[in-house]
Design an enzyme around this catalytic site. Structure first.
Site, mmCIF file in Angstrom:
data_model
loop_
_atom_site.group_PDB
_atom_site.id
_atom_site.type_symbol
_atom_site.label_atom_id
_atom_site.label_comp_id
_atom_site.label_asym_id
_atom_site.label_seq_id
_atom_site.Cartn_x
_atom_site.Cartn_y
_atom_site.Cartn_z
ATOM 1 N N CYS A 124 -23.659 -8.824 -16.937
ATOM 2 C CA CYS A 124 -24.610 -8.892 -18.040
ATOM 3 C C CYS A 124 -25.150 -10.297 -18.290
ATOM 4 C CB CYS A 124 -23.988 -8.307 -19.301
ATOM 5 S SG CYS A 124 -22.320 -8.874 -19.632
ATOM 6 N N LYS A 197 -12.154 -0.624 -23.511
ATOM 7 C CA LYS A 197 -13.157 -1.527 -24.077
ATOM 8 C C LYS A 197 -14.134 -0.703 -24.901
ATOM 9 C CE LYS A 197 -16.587 -4.997 -22.933
ATOM 10 N NZ LYS A 197 -17.251 -5.804 -21.904
ATOM 11 N N LYS A 249 -9.773 -4.087 -26.288
ATOM 12 C CA LYS A 249 -10.787 -5.012 -26.807
ATOM 13 C C LYS A 249 -11.776 -4.230 -27.657
ATOM 14 C CE LYS A 249 -14.571 -7.771 -25.162
ATOM 15 N NZ LYS A 249 -15.552 -7.819 -24.119
HETATM 16 C C1 PBG Z 1 -19.521 -8.431 -21.331
HETATM 17 C C2 PBG Z 1 -18.516 -8.943 -22.267
HETATM 18 C C3 PBG Z 1 -18.631 -8.928 -23.647
HETATM 19 C C4 PBG Z 1 -17.506 -9.556 -24.135
HETATM 20 C C5 PBG Z 1 -16.716 -9.928 -23.063
HETATM 21 N N1 PBG Z 1 -17.355 -9.522 -21.900
HETATM 22 C C6 PBG Z 1 -19.737 -8.441 -24.501
HETATM 23 C C7 PBG Z 1 -20.155 -7.040 -24.388
HETATM 24 O O1 PBG Z 1 -19.481 -6.209 -23.774
HETATM 25 O O2 PBG Z 1 -21.213 -6.726 -24.930
HETATM 26 C C8 PBG Z 1 -17.246 -9.761 -25.594
HETATM 27 C C9 PBG Z 1 -16.374 -10.898 -25.926
HETATM 28 C C10 PBG Z 1 -16.464 -11.314 -27.342
HETATM 29 O O3 PBG Z 1 -17.214 -10.740 -28.171
HETATM 30 O O4 PBG Z 1 -15.761 -12.263 -27.670
HETATM 31 N N2 PBG Z 1 -19.076 -7.671 -20.280
HETATM 32 ZN ZN ZN Z 2 -20.992 -7.095 -19.087
#
Ligand code: PBG
Ligand code: ZN
Length: 324
Positions: A124, A197, A249
Site C-alpha cells: 500500500c 487484522k 491488530k
Molecule cells: C498496511 C498497514 C497499516 C498498518 C500497518 N500496516 C494500515 C492499514 O492497514 O490500513 C497500520 C499501523 C498503524 O496504524 O499503526 N498494510
Molecule cells: Zn497494506
C-alpha cells in the site's frame, strides 16, 4: 458478627510497594517490544507526523544513525515501513534488489547486526492507488498479489531482514511467502503473520505517516471488527500455513481476541498497538486529561495480561529512554 469478618482480605497484599510488586502477575520489558519506524527516501530532514506527536518520518540517509541510537537505548527490534517516491500499479519497487524495502533492511542490519529487523510486507505504500495489492478492476486480486508478496519477501530476506511480516491480508499469503522463501534458500527467515487484522478506524494516523494514496477502504480484505469467531479462524489458518508467530491488530480494543487466540494456539502471539491508539493517548495527555506514562504502562500491561507475548508500539523508544 465474628471478629474475623471479612475472612478474605485481598488488601493485605497491597499494603506496601514491595508487597504489591512481589504479587504482581504481569510485567513487560524491552525484550517484549518492537518499535515500528517510517523511513522516507529522497528527503534530507526528519518530517514530524502531526497526528502522531513525537513520531517522525526518518530520512533514509539518517536511518543508520537512528538504529544505532535505538540500540544504545536498549531497543531490540524494529519494524520497517517505507515511504516510497516510486509508486506504480503493482508496488514493484518492493521486490527490486535495490528498492526501498531492501535498502532499509540492509541499512539497519549493517548499522546494528544484532537488531532484529522485521520487514512489513505489503504494497500500500508503493502503489499509486494505495491498496495492499494488485488491482483487477475495482477489486484487489488475491492470487496475483500472492506472487508479488513472495517476490518482496525474498528481496527483504536477501537484504538481511530477520522476520517477514505480511500485512496485506490476502488469503494464503503465509503459505505463498513460506514457499517462496524456502525455494530461494531462506528457510531460516521467519514469518510474523499479521494473522488477525481488522479493518480498523484506528489506523487513521498511519495513513498520514505513510503518505497513503488510498481512497476508499480495505474492508474487502481486512476483517470486520465485530467478528470474534472469524478472528480466531484467521489466525489458525495462518498457523496451518506455516506462520512462526501470530498477531492481533489493533490491540487495546481487541483484548478478548488476544485471549481467544492465546488459548487456541501455542504459537508466540504479538499484538500491535496501532497509530490511533498512540494518538489517543498522546492527545489525551497533551490536553491534561490523563497521565501519559501511567496510561502507556497500563495499556501495554493490559495487552500482555490478555495474552500477548510481544507488543508493537510507537512508545517503545519513550519507554527505553525512561529506563523500563
Ligand atoms: C498496511 C498497514 C497499516 C498498518 C500497518 N500496516 C494500515 C492499514 O492497514 O490500513 C497500520 C499501523 C498503524 O496504524 O499503526 N498494510
Ligand atoms: Zn497494506
Amino acid at each position: 458478627m465474628s471478629s474475623q469478618f471479612p475472612e478474605a482480605r485481598p488488601r493485605r497484599l497491597r499494603r506496601t510497594p514491595q508487597l504489591r510488586s512481589l504479587f504482581q502477575e504481569t510485567e513487560f520489558t524491552l525484550n517484549d517490544l518492537v518499535l515500528p519506524i517510517f523511513v522516507e527516501e529522497e528527503i534530507d530532514d526528519f518530517v514530524p507526523i502531526t497526528s502522531m506527536p513525537g513520531v517522525r518520518r526518518i530520512p533514509e540517509s539518517k536511518l543508520a544513525g537512528e538504529i544505532e541510537r535505538y540500540a544504545r537505548a536498549g531497543i531490540k527490534s524494529v519494524m520497517t515501513f517505507g515511504v516510497s517516491h516510486h509508486l506504480d500499479g503493482n508496488g514493484s519497487d518492493t521486490w527490486h534488489e535495490n528498492g526501498l524495502v531492501s535498502r532499509m533492511a540492509r541499512i539497519c542490519k549493517d548499522a546494528v547486526p544484532e537488531m532484529i529487523v522485521m520487514s512489513d510486507t505489503c504494497f500500500c505504500e508503493y502503489t499509486d492507488h494505495g491498496h495492499c495489492g494488485v488491482m483487477h478492476g475495482a477489486e484487489v486480486d488475491n492470487d496475483n498479489t500472492l506472487i508479488n508478496l513472495g517476490k518482496q519477501a525474498v528481496a527483504a530476506a536477501r537484504a538481511g531482514a530477520d522476520v517477514i511480516a505480511p500485512s496485506a491480508a490476502m488469503d494464503g499469503q503465509v503459505q505463498a511467502i513460506r514457499r517462496a522463501l524456502d525455494a530461494a534458500g531462506f528457510s531460516q527467515t521467519s514469518i510474523m503473520a499479521y494473522s488477525t487484522k481488522f479493518a480498523s478506524a484506528l489506523y487513521g494516523p498511519f495513513r498520514e505517516a505513510g503518505g497513503s494514496a488510498l481512497k476508499g477502504d480495505r474492508k474487502s480484505y481486512q476483517m470486520n471488527p465485530m467478528n470474534r469467531r472469524e478472528a480466531v479462524r484467521e489466525s489458525l489458518l495462518d498457523e496451518q500455513e506455516g506462520a512462526d508467530a501470530l498477531m492481533v491488530k489493533p490491540a487495546g480494543a481487541y483484548l478478548d481476541i488476544i485471549r481467544d487466540i492465546r488459548e487456541a494456539s501455542r504459537l508466540p502471539l504479538a499484538a500491535y498497538q496501532v497509530s490511533g491508539e498512540y494518538a489517543m493517548i498522546k492527545f489525551g495527555a497533551a490536553a491534561g486529561a490523563i497521565d501519559e506514562e501511567r496510561v502507556v504502562r497500563e495499556s501495554l500491561g493490559a495487552i500482555k495480561r490478555a495474552g500477548a507475548d510481544l507488543i508493537f508500539t510507537y512508545f517503545a523508544m519513550d519507554l527505553a529512554l525512561s529506563g523500563i
